[in-house]
Enzyme design. Sequence first.
Site, PDB file in Angstrom:
ATOM      1  N   ARG A 128       0.813  -1.232   0.000  1.00 23.36           N
ATOM      2  CA  ARG A 128       0.000   0.000   0.000  1.00 23.36           C
ATOM      3  C   ARG A 128       0.838   1.270   0.000  1.00 23.36           C
ATOM      4  O   ARG A 128       0.377   2.336   0.419  1.00 23.36           O
ATOM      5  CB  ARG A 128      -0.994   0.030   1.158  1.00 23.36           C
ATOM      6  CG  ARG A 128      -1.989  -1.123   1.118  1.00 23.36           C
ATOM      7  CD  ARG A 128      -3.223  -0.843   1.969  1.00 23.36           C
ATOM      8  NE  ARG A 128      -4.048  -2.032   2.054  1.00 23.36           N
ATOM      9  CZ  ARG A 128      -3.968  -2.941   3.026  1.00 23.36           C
ATOM     10  NH1 ARG A 128      -3.128  -2.767   4.020  1.00 23.36           N
ATOM     11  NH2 ARG A 128      -4.745  -3.993   3.007  1.00 23.36           N
ATOM     12  N   LYS A 150       2.704  11.146 -11.659  1.00 25.64           N
ATOM     13  CA  LYS A 150       1.903  10.222 -12.451  1.00 25.64           C
ATOM     14  C   LYS A 150       2.701   8.947 -12.672  1.00 25.64           C
ATOM     15  O   LYS A 150       3.824   8.991 -13.175  1.00 25.64           O
ATOM     16  CB  LYS A 150       1.578  10.826 -13.814  1.00 25.64           C
ATOM     17  CG  LYS A 150       0.407  11.761 -13.807  1.00 25.64           C
ATOM     18  CD  LYS A 150      -0.029  12.012 -15.236  1.00 25.64           C
ATOM     19  CE  LYS A 150      -1.143  13.026 -15.322  1.00 25.64           C
ATOM     20  NZ  LYS A 150      -1.552  13.241 -16.719  1.00 25.64           N
ATOM     21  N   GLU A 192       8.957  18.414 -25.104  1.00 25.26           N
ATOM     22  CA  GLU A 192       8.301  18.787 -23.843  1.00 25.26           C
ATOM     23  C   GLU A 192       8.855  20.110 -23.305  1.00 25.26           C
ATOM     24  O   GLU A 192       8.130  20.902 -22.704  1.00 25.26           O
ATOM     25  CB  GLU A 192       8.442  17.672 -22.802  1.00 25.26           C
ATOM     26  CG  GLU A 192       7.870  16.325 -23.228  1.00 25.26           C
ATOM     27  CD  GLU A 192       6.336  16.239 -23.152  1.00 25.26           C
ATOM     28  OE1 GLU A 192       5.695  17.151 -22.576  1.00 25.26           O
ATOM     29  OE2 GLU A 192       5.780  15.266 -23.700  1.00 25.26           O
ATOM     30  N   LYS A 234       6.472  22.913 -14.620  1.00 26.53           N
ATOM     31  CA  LYS A 234       5.638  21.746 -14.347  1.00 26.53           C
ATOM     32  C   LYS A 234       5.319  21.635 -12.856  1.00 26.53           C
ATOM     33  O   LYS A 234       4.181  21.351 -12.467  1.00 26.53           O
ATOM     34  CB  LYS A 234       6.315  20.450 -14.826  1.00 26.53           C
ATOM     35  CG  LYS A 234       5.463  19.238 -14.504  1.00 26.53           C
ATOM     36  CD  LYS A 234       5.643  18.079 -15.427  1.00 26.53           C
ATOM     37  CE  LYS A 234       4.594  17.014 -15.097  1.00 26.53           C
ATOM     38  NZ  LYS A 234       4.766  15.781 -15.865  1.00 26.53           N
ATOM     39  N   GLU A 244      -5.017  16.457 -11.388  1.00 27.56           N
ATOM     40  CA  GLU A 244      -5.488  16.754 -12.740  1.00 27.56           C
ATOM     41  C   GLU A 244      -6.985  17.024 -12.833  1.00 27.56           C
ATOM     42  O   GLU A 244      -7.685  16.382 -13.602  1.00 27.56           O
ATOM     43  CB  GLU A 244      -5.102  15.605 -13.676  1.00 27.56           C
ATOM     44  CG  GLU A 244      -5.176  16.012 -15.131  1.00 27.56           C
ATOM     45  CD  GLU A 244      -4.427  15.041 -16.045  1.00 27.56           C
ATOM     46  OE1 GLU A 244      -4.138  13.927 -15.631  1.00 27.56           O
ATOM     47  OE2 GLU A 244      -4.157  15.439 -17.172  1.00 27.56           O
ATOM     48  N   ARG A 248      -3.787  21.348 -14.564  1.00 21.47           N
ATOM     49  CA  ARG A 248      -2.776  20.362 -14.947  1.00 21.47           C
ATOM     50  C   ARG A 248      -2.999  19.833 -16.357  1.00 21.47           C
ATOM     51  O   ARG A 248      -2.052  19.414 -17.028  1.00 21.47           O
ATOM     52  CB  ARG A 248      -2.768  19.202 -13.943  1.00 21.47           C
ATOM     53  CG  ARG A 248      -1.689  18.196 -14.225  1.00 21.47           C
ATOM     54  CD  ARG A 248      -1.409  17.303 -13.037  1.00 21.47           C
ATOM     55  NE  ARG A 248      -0.392  16.324 -13.361  1.00 21.47           N
ATOM     56  CZ  ARG A 248       0.249  15.575 -12.483  1.00 21.47           C
ATOM     57  NH1 ARG A 248      -0.037  15.701 -11.210  1.00 21.47           N
ATOM     58  NH2 ARG A 248       1.154  14.707 -12.855  1.00 21.47           N
ATOM     59  N   ASN A 252      -1.058  18.803 -21.257  1.00 19.04           N
ATOM     60  CA  ASN A 252      -1.333  17.882 -22.364  1.00 19.04           C
ATOM     61  C   ASN A 252      -1.363  18.574 -23.721  1.00 19.04           C
ATOM     62  O   ASN A 252      -1.827  17.978 -24.704  1.00 19.04           O
ATOM     63  CB  ASN A 252      -2.663  17.155 -22.114  1.00 19.04           C
ATOM     64  CG  ASN A 252      -2.551  16.195 -20.939  1.00 19.04           C
ATOM     65  OD1 ASN A 252      -1.571  15.490 -20.803  1.00 19.04           O
ATOM     66  ND2 ASN A 252      -3.561  16.205 -20.080  1.00 19.04           N
ATOM     67  N   HIS A 255      -0.833  16.576 -26.852  1.00 23.62           N
ATOM     68  CA  HIS A 255      -0.840  15.156 -26.500  1.00 23.62           C
ATOM     69  C   HIS A 255      -2.041  14.408 -27.062  1.00 23.62           C
ATOM     70  O   HIS A 255      -1.938  13.210 -27.316  1.00 23.62           O
ATOM     71  CB  HIS A 255      -0.773  14.986 -24.981  1.00 23.62           C
ATOM     72  CG  HIS A 255       0.611  15.198 -24.428  1.00 23.62           C
ATOM     73  ND1 HIS A 255       1.298  16.373 -24.577  1.00 23.62           N
ATOM     74  CD2 HIS A 255       1.455  14.362 -23.761  1.00 23.62           C
ATOM     75  CE1 HIS A 255       2.489  16.272 -23.990  1.00 23.62           C
ATOM     76  NE2 HIS A 255       2.603  15.064 -23.495  1.00 23.62           N
ATOM     77  N   HIS A 259      -1.029  11.407 -29.096  1.00 25.96           N
ATOM     78  CA  HIS A 259      -1.405  10.035 -28.747  1.00 25.96           C
ATOM     79  C   HIS A 259      -2.083   9.343 -29.924  1.00 25.96           C
ATOM     80  O   HIS A 259      -1.894   8.145 -30.134  1.00 25.96           O
ATOM     81  CB  HIS A 259      -2.339  10.015 -27.532  1.00 25.96           C
ATOM     82  CG  HIS A 259      -1.631  10.156 -26.221  1.00 25.96           C
ATOM     83  ND1 HIS A 259      -2.289  10.434 -25.045  1.00 25.96           N
ATOM     84  CD2 HIS A 259      -0.313  10.052 -25.897  1.00 25.96           C
ATOM     85  CE1 HIS A 259      -1.416  10.511 -24.057  1.00 25.96           C
ATOM     86  NE2 HIS A 259      -0.217  10.287 -24.549  1.00 25.96           N
ATOM     87  N   HIS A 272       7.353   9.263 -28.370  1.00 25.30           N
ATOM     88  CA  HIS A 272       6.331  10.103 -27.752  1.00 25.30           C
ATOM     89  C   HIS A 272       6.584  11.594 -28.027  1.00 25.30           C
ATOM     90  O   HIS A 272       5.687  12.330 -28.448  1.00 25.30           O
ATOM     91  CB  HIS A 272       6.299   9.845 -26.240  1.00 25.30           C
ATOM     92  CG  HIS A 272       5.380  10.742 -25.478  1.00 25.30           C
ATOM     93  ND1 HIS A 272       4.014  10.646 -25.563  1.00 25.30           N
ATOM     94  CD2 HIS A 272       5.633  11.768 -24.624  1.00 25.30           C
ATOM     95  CE1 HIS A 272       3.464  11.571 -24.781  1.00 25.30           C
ATOM     96  NE2 HIS A 272       4.419  12.260 -24.210  1.00 25.30           N
TER      97      HIS A 272
END
Lengths: 370, 370
Positions: A128, A150, A192, A234, A244, A248, A252, A255, A259, A272
């Site tokens: 956990r 993330k 980025e 960031k 998010e 936030r 993206n 993105h 993607h 990417h």
Amino acid sequence: MTASSALPYQRLHVELDARRYPIHVGPGLLDDPDMLVPYLAGQQVMIVTSETVAPLYLERLKHALSGDGRDVREIVLPDGEHTKTLASVERIWDALLAAGFNRRCTLVALGGGVIGDMAGFAAACYQRGVAFVQVPTTLLSQVDSSVGGKTGVNHPRGKNMLGAFWQPRAVVIDTRTLTTLPARELSAGLAEVIKYGLIQDVDFIAWLEARMSALRALDADALTDAILRSCAIKAEIVAADETEQGQRALLNLGHTFGHAIESHQGYGNWLHGEAVGAGMLMAAALSQRLGWLEPDEVLRVEALIAHAGLPVTAPASMSGDDFLSIMRLDKKNIDARLRLVLLSRLGDACIHDATPSDMLDALLTDFPRR
Amino acid sequence: MTASSALPYQRLHVELDARRYPIHVGPGLLDDPDMLVPYLAGQQVMIVTSETVAPLYLERLKHALSGDGRDVREIVLPDGEHTKTLASVERIWDALLAAGFNRRCTLVALGGGVIGDMAGFAAACYQRGVAFVQVPTTLLSQVDSSVGGKTGVNHPRGKNMLGAFWQPRAVVIDTRTLTTLPARELSAGLAEVIKYGLIQDVDFIAWLEARMSALRALDADALTDAILRSCAIKAEIVAADETEQGQRALLNLGHTFGHAIESHQGYGNWLHGEAVGAGMLMAAALSQRLGWLEPDEVLRVEALIAHAGLPVTAPASMSGDDFLSIMRLDKKNIDARLRLVLLSRLGDACIHDATPSDMLDALLTDFPRR
């Protein structure tokens, strides 16, 4: 004190209440116990790394972490986005349990974004949640995935579908690791870096226009400055919106288009960052159609992306309908609306879910292909 | 407003800052949309339940959740502690992705602790975390696992080794579901009820001594009172220590001994509550050896545990060394020290990591077997 601790480095903090953590940036930090040991939870340390990175940096990092009776072990995973699966994370958990590691162990990610995402997810869910330190070795992971918490893995039905928000105790960025990074991956990381300028900092855009050649030539000061400025932007955004819900999402930019390219072309064929590069230009072009950017501003974005060594066209094999059908599955959509991050002006991004569908169709059809 | 919303029920709140959530307790709540619908995140709902519980309550819960265009689906998993694996949680994730559910979906756990632990873990990691509602149908899950946010699965090398802290948006406890619960499982749930008295509330011990027959006869008012008092004590402890750094460990009274029994005998042969029942008596007996309890207080604990229908002896096939070797692997130990939750007096527990090893050996050898 070791010799390397006298090296110059710079530091900033990500402000997350009880989970405030530092990002250290500088040359040679990988070898410096003072950058690493204070962030370990106990005596048990598992380094998670990849087959490419292990021969380059594993023994040096192990040496820096060892001493004081610590039990430092490693697990070496195969490389590549296609290995970012639950099965790989299970291998990390199996290794932790086989070693008898308890909830005061620490996972240290040594590698690029795939390693960091998997090691972070493994740390988030082992007993956990256990301590986690990031030692990112690619420009992309240094300025993006190592900051913000993330973590996760891909599923056959989608990218990053399983994961957790889990913050590291520290991020240690050794800029010298970029000397072993292929030029194509350096460019992917620069996508980025450019993104931070586009969404939040018009002065940083101008700085990048002036320093892009120095960055691609691995000028040490330029790299440190670009990484720090990127991480600072960031970190500021993440601190304001950890999970998010709003701001936030601006991270993206490019993105959703990107993607779609990665998904259609097969992950790994386009890097990417390359897909994000083309995707940011698509976002800029759509922003122009909405009347938010001038044509010469879009040309400025295009020149910067090209100067970074990134594609400024979409794949020839991809139709407008291909884009649309994949973009509609994106998990950033809420209920049925297509949400896009666009540029309200250079250095300022917004979330927009009311682009007229004929305008989007025209952009997707007209955008240059190669 | 539906007819069932006029039914009496009681409520308490778990105080966790931004994640404050209610626990509703009463008869018939399973059928009441007003107890459930306000806690859904969006239109997509996945009920996670078991093969035993589905025929009894699934259609009723589905009916209560449906309406307003909601997309309500279910996944029915096999029963039993041995199914609490990562593979079962992957089945939940596969079902969510096959349904195209996005990050605004809600998982609703309908069943006992195994279902709640797996559905909660699935919710914690699906798209880095989605909404979760608990509808526990066993006494054990109503008073224990549905409160506090611990989720997870077992690994071949240990129980609950993988998981996350993830809080539900609401816990809806329909006391009438206990009418279909086997008597042996009711007793197992009473072990945790007794635990709350022993660790924190000597008056509750006296109340339980007076009302134990009524509880075992499923007296509705007695059940509601016992569940509410149990949840209130757990909620208070969890709110003070969400991620188990200190006080929350007191909830493990009897569990280190109990896990050793479950592990040695094979999970499922002894129910968790049965093992905890015997384990709490072992903790009380050790507390007496340390001079903290009087002999007649230990007899009082023994009588209450026996009155609940729980074992007051350890398995005949288990030696003192069997206990010790398993207990030393327990993840509640920090570094090499064996940490035990003991009773400093009736109604007051403490964490103790300095029990003389010959005293512990003697307790483990002398404790009655059957």
